[in-house]
Scaffold this active site. Structure first.
Site, short mmCIF file in Angstrom:
data_model
loop_
_atom_site.label_atom_id
_atom_site.label_comp_id
_atom_site.label_asym_id
_atom_site.label_seq_id
_atom_site.Cartn_x
_atom_site.Cartn_y
_atom_site.Cartn_z
CD GLU A 124 92.62 35.49 14.15
OE1 GLU A 124 91.99 34.68 13.46
OE2 GLU A 124 93.78 35.28 14.57
CG ASN A 174 91.30 28.76 14.37
OD1 ASN A 174 90.70 28.71 13.29
ND2 ASN A 174 91.40 29.87 15.09
CE LYS A 190 94.16 31.70 13.85
NZ LYS A 190 94.90 32.76 14.49
CG HIS A 223 89.54 33.29 17.33
ND1 HIS A 223 90.32 34.33 16.87
CD2 HIS A 223 90.39 32.25 17.55
CE1 HIS A 223 91.58 33.93 16.81
NE2 HIS A 223 91.65 32.67 17.21
N GLY A 250 99.68 34.07 17.25
CA GLY A 250 100.48 34.32 16.06
C GLY A 250 101.78 35.09 16.32
CD GLU A 278 92.95 31.04 21.06
OE1 GLU A 278 93.71 30.24 20.55
OE2 GLU A 278 92.18 31.75 20.41
CB SER A 288 102.53 31.31 20.21
OG SER A 288 102.38 32.46 19.42
P1 PGA Z 1 98.31 30.60 16.84
O1 PGA Z 1 96.72 30.89 16.79
O2 PGA Z 1 98.47 29.18 17.33
O3 PGA Z 1 98.77 30.79 15.43
O4 PGA Z 1 98.90 31.57 17.79
C1 PGA Z 1 95.86 30.43 17.79
C2 PGA Z 1 94.46 30.88 17.52
O5 PGA Z 1 94.27 31.97 16.93
O6 PGA Z 1 93.50 30.20 17.86
#
Ligand code: PGA
Length: 266
Positions: free
Chosen positions: A110, A22, A24, A108, A187, A181, A225
């Site tokens: 976000e 991803n 982003k 997601h 993150g 997740e 993460s």
């Molecule tokens: P991350 O993000 O691996 O940076 O924690 C995962 C995601 O948002 O899908």
């Protein structure tokens, strides 16, 4: 519905174990091409691990062109609830399909938190994707506060039941990927213990089989993460089919290492 590129696609045609990048809102066209060139140069054909790249919208045609005919699939990070029409600024799932997308990330955290996406809206997106032949990667997971209140299962159950309610009603679900997740793991560099992840994955498995019977083409990924350092621990679990990776997918070497670890674990 007239969809130009290919028909329906299910997980019998692609692998069960997914390593999804991803990206982003990162990468320029040049950075994307460099990433993919290194990926193709350094990766042997994996037998078990399916690599998937999810770039931001404007990079989709470029990634589509560069990955066409290769072992790497690509998907979008979001799409509209409608296939086409007067929806200024939206991202058509029909266009994605015609460009060669195989999958779309939906729900997601976000999107849920920063862009106020509701379970109802996500359910409509899941429905249009399955109708068009894009495999939804439905993202679910609890916040830190919900985690502390021991509400993880309830939240995940609600997000899955609500997110899939239209495909259940209309019986249109063919293939599905769920990405568990925990919001607080995204993150942050923190992950839940393997036990906790496995319990939730088992719970999701049982929930899906109670909703859809023993649907064969399901993968349940973990995200939040995922790094080279924890990929072996996570990938060794029978209950974790693969990863959704944010930060660590931006660097081609770390994405490759994680994919290779997943490949070796399965
Ligand atoms: P991350 O993000 O691996 O940076 O924690 C995962 C995601 O948002 O899908």
């Amino acid at each position: 519905m007239n969809v130009e590129a290919g028909g329906l696609l299910n997980l019998t045609q692609i692998k069960k174990h997914w390593c999804v990048a991803n990206w982003k809102m990162h990468k320029t066209p040049q950075e994307s091409v460099e990433f993919l060139e290194i990926l193709f140069r350094s990766t042997p054909q994996f037998a078990h691990c399916q690599m998937v790249i999810c770039p931001q919208n404007l990079l989709c045609p470029l990634v589509a062109e560069k990955t066409r005919g290769t072992f790497v699939l690509w998907g979008a990070q979001n799409c509209c609830t409608k296939s086409f029409g007067a929806y200024t600024g939206e991202n058509s799932p029909r266009l994605l399909k015609s460009l060669g997308a195989k999958t779309v990330l939906l729900g997601h955290s976000e999107r849920r938190i920063l862009f106020n996406e509701t379970d109802d809206l996500i359910a409509q997106k899941v429905e249009i994707c399955t109708h068009i032949g894009l495999i939804p990667i439905l993202c679910v997971g609890e916040t830190w506060q919900e985690h502390c209140l021991k509400q993880g299962r309830d939240i995940v159950a609600r997000q899955i039941q609500e997110g899939l309610k239209l495909v259940k009603k209309n019986n249109t679900l063919d293939s599905l990927v769920i990405a568990y997740e925990p919001v607080w793991a995204i993150g942050s560099g923190k992950i839940p213990s393997l036990n906790v992840i496995e319990e939730i994955h088992q719970f999701i498995k049982e929930l899906l089989s109670s909703l859809f019977g023993n649907m064969k083409h399901i993968s349940i990924l973990y995200g939040g993460s995922v790094k080279v350092e924890n990929a072996k621990l996570l990938g060794s679990s029978q209950l974790i089919d693969g990863f959704l990776i944010g930060g660590a997918s931006l660097d081609v070497q770390s994405f490759l290492k994680i994919a290779k670890i997943l490949e070796d674990c399965k």
